[in-house]
Design a protein around this motif. Structure first.
Motif, mmCIF file in Angstrom:
data_model
loop_
_atom_site.group_PDB
_atom_site.id
_atom_site.type_symbol
_atom_site.label_atom_id
_atom_site.label_comp_id
_atom_site.label_asym_id
_atom_site.label_seq_id
_atom_site.Cartn_x
_atom_site.Cartn_y
_atom_site.Cartn_z
ATOM 1 N N ARG A 118 0.459 8.128 -9.544
ATOM 2 C CA ARG A 118 -0.847 7.738 -9.293
ATOM 3 C C ARG A 118 -0.765 6.464 -10.504
ATOM 4 N NH1 ARG A 118 -5.289 7.695 -5.819
ATOM 5 N NH2 ARG A 118 -6.181 5.564 -5.819
ATOM 6 N N THR B 87 3.505 -3.972 -10.505
ATOM 7 C CA THR B 87 2.627 -4.798 -9.903
ATOM 8 C C THR B 87 2.886 -4.896 -8.730
ATOM 9 O OG1 THR B 87 4.019 -6.964 -11.057
ATOM 10 C CG2 THR B 87 2.621 -6.156 -12.063
ATOM 11 N N GLU C 12 0.297 2.497 -11.062
ATOM 12 C CA GLU C 12 -0.995 1.835 -11.683
ATOM 13 C C GLU C 12 -0.848 1.010 -12.803
ATOM 14 O OE1 GLU C 12 -4.255 3.758 -8.741
ATOM 15 O OE2 GLU C 12 -5.069 4.261 -10.910
ATOM 16 N N LYS D 67 10.031 -2.915 -1.396
ATOM 17 C CA LYS D 67 9.266 -3.366 -1.487
ATOM 18 C C LYS D 67 10.421 -5.238 -1.123
ATOM 19 C CE LYS D 67 5.564 -6.187 -4.232
ATOM 20 N NZ LYS D 67 5.579 -7.679 -4.265
ATOM 21 N N PHE E 225 1.703 -3.155 -5.778
ATOM 22 C CA PHE E 225 1.518 -1.734 -5.554
ATOM 23 C C PHE E 225 -0.075 -1.476 -5.655
ATOM 24 C CE2 PHE E 225 5.763 -2.239 -6.026
ATOM 25 C CZ PHE E 225 6.606 -1.709 -5.263
ATOM 26 N N GLU E 226 -0.772 -0.539 -4.474
ATOM 27 C CA GLU E 226 -1.570 -0.055 -4.711
ATOM 28 C C GLU E 226 -1.737 1.248 -4.354
ATOM 29 O OE1 GLU E 226 -5.946 0.034 -1.606
ATOM 30 O OE2 GLU E 226 -4.540 -1.827 -1.302
ATOM 31 N N VAL E 227 -2.304 2.513 -4.935
ATOM 32 C CA VAL E 227 -1.974 3.698 -4.567
ATOM 33 C C VAL E 227 -3.573 3.662 -3.244
ATOM 34 C CG1 VAL E 227 -2.185 5.985 -4.945
ATOM 35 C CG2 VAL E 227 -0.902 4.532 -6.530
ATOM 36 N N ALA E 228 -2.830 3.933 -2.475
ATOM 37 C CA ALA E 228 -4.252 3.985 -0.592
ATOM 38 C C ALA E 228 -5.221 5.130 -0.828
ATOM 39 C CB ALA E 228 -3.691 3.200 0.254
ATOM 40 N N ARG F 87 0.967 -0.784 0.620
ATOM 41 C CA ARG F 87 0.180 0.044 0.028
ATOM 42 C C ARG F 87 0.968 1.353 0.162
ATOM 43 N NH1 ARG F 87 -5.147 -0.343 1.759
ATOM 44 N NH2 ARG F 87 -4.969 1.116 3.505
#
Length: 468
Positions: A17, A25, A21, A119, A27-30, A2
């Motif tokens: 962002r 791969t 996105e 990561k 990863f999530e932009v929270a 996140r």
């Protein structure tokens, strides 16, 4: 992973962002933050793994934000992003534990490499931590089992004391009729002591709870409270409770007591109990008479029986807990009445009996109202006249009726009328107007609207479907 992007320029945030996105791969932009203050708030709320942090922002700058975030979320990793190629900024960032520093405008490859490096680092640390935690849990389970079997060596006892330095003693529970997935959250939520639980067979668990400096009576009370909580939460479960051991070396006796107590629980009896050498007094003796008098709400008889008891007050509390458990199984709300922590057992008995009497009274009120409604639902009856039949005010009657039936007055009345209407619709000779009147409605159009709302069909559709 996140990720939160922090930059005072909206175009920069949106571009980053979109890039993350679409190009990366895992990863999530929270979230996004336009300044340091918002970044601190987002860190507390979203708990991201990584934050891309601009340095120069209005108000609180990136370095100040990192300092505050590290106070509340020390595990978050940061990548500093800045248009200033200044050694001083980099030096300050390194002091705050920042390992990646990217200059604007940076190459996309640099951002990708920095994100993937962090990561990989985070995943490696988590994997190592999970491995250590699993190994520690396995060791705790091993030592708990050895203590249950009275086989702790001196070296193992010392290791046990290292894992639980404040533990002075403890007790065992033996549980069945539940799964690990059901038991784990209950222990996390309700156990007030450190614990270890592990499977003994396919459907049986041992739970060791470790006490510190509590009085034995307090530990026994906690043992009963926890056993009662678990068996109430998981239907069909049962729990044997061992007496507290004063030292770690004596835990084996507590386990044997818990196992024998579990083994002695019979169908229909309380779902948890301490072990006792002597058998539970059979039905007909004062213990069973006390339980039955409470279940029947007979205050005078229950208090008389209590006055004749000479057993240990803690044992009497256990009996009262069993009676309370039976009341709860009958749907009587006695959760607010404390038994295990009660100082005045007479008052506790009186409160339990009065709650039974009150519930019985409310059940009688609902029964009288239902009888009246069934006899007159084809007439235009009202809530007020039905309440009058029960000698209660309309407001209080509404509350009692809903609690006892699970329905409001009008919903219950409607259900009676709809069932009658369905029966009459089978008779093809009756018109819809006749059926509406016979079901208690004076307006056929209103009857049709209510019928459709309840059944999802018009009366004609229902009749046609039934005829087909």
């Amino acid at each position: 992973m996140r990720l939160v992007i922090v930059d005072d320029e909206m175009i920069e945030r949106k571009a980053m962002r979109k890039f993350v996105e679409e190009s990366m791969t895992g990863f999530e932009v929270a979230g996004e933050a336009a300044n340091g203050r918002l970044a601190v708030e987002m860190a507390a709320e979203l708990k991201p793994d990584l934050m891309l942090m601009d340095i120069k922002m209005p108000g609180m700058n990136g370095l100040e934000a990192i300092r505050k975030i590290r106070e509340i979320q020390p595990d978050i990793r940061f990548i500093m992003v800045s248009a200033y190629d200044s050694f001083d900024y980099a030096k300050e960032a390194m002091k705050e534990g920042v390992k990646e520093y990217i200059l604007k405008p940076g190459k996309k490859e640099e951002t990708i490499e920095a994100l993937y490096r962090l990561k990989k680092e985070i995943e490696g640390e988590r994997s190592a931590a999970a491995g250590k935690e699993e190994a520690a849990n396995l060791m705790k389970q091993h030592l708990a089992e050895k203590s249950a079997q009275n086989q702790l060596s001196q070296q193992e006892l010392e290791h046990f004391q290292q894992l639980f330095p404040n533990a002075k003693g403890g007790f065992f529970l033996v549980l069945s009729g539940c799964t690990a997935a059901e038991l784990q959250p209950l222990l996390e939520r309700h156990a007030s002591m450190p614990y270890v639980f592990y499977p003994k067979s396919e459907n049986r668990f041992a739970v060791l709870l470790l006490s510190e400096n509590q009085e034995e009576s307090a530990v026994r009370t906690e043992a009963l409270r926890l056993a009662r909580t678990i068996t109430l939460a998981v239907k069909e479960s049962r729990a044997g409770v061992g007496y507290p051991a004063g030292t770690l070396a004596k835990l084996g006796k507590s386990y044997q007591e818990a196992y024998r107590a579990w083994e002695s629980i019979t169908p229909g009896a309380a779902a948890y109990r301490f072990f006792r050498e002597s058998a539970v007094p059979p039905a007909g003796e004062d213990q069973e008479k006390l339980r039955l008098s409470i279940l029947n709400g007979n205050t005078e008889e229950a208090l008389l029986l209590y006055s004749r008891l000479s057993e240990d007050p803690l044992l009497i509390k256990e009996w009262l807990s069993a009676a309370k458990y039976d009341l709860e199984k009958r749907g009587i709300d006695v959760q607010h009445i404390s038994v295990l922590n009660a100082d005045d057992l007479k008052e506790t008995i009186r409160m339990l009996c009065e709650k039974v009497q009150w519930t019985q009274s409310e059940q009688e009120v609902a029964a009288r109202a239902i009888q009246y409604m069934k006899a007159r639902f084809t007439e235009p009856i009202t809530l007020e006249e039905t309440a009058e039949q029960t000698k209660l005010s309309p407001t209080y009657f509404t509350k009692v009726f809903k609690e006892q039936t699970g329905q409001t007055f009008i919903d219950y009345l409607t259900s009676l009328r709809m069932e009658r209407a369905k029966e009459l619709l089978a008779n093809q000779d009756l018109s819809l107007k006749q059926i509406a009147y016979a079901a208690g409605y004076r307006d056929p159009n209103y009857f049709s609207r209510v019928f459709r709302k309840v059944t999802g069909q018009s009366p004609k559709q229902y009749r046609k479907k039934g005829a087909g």
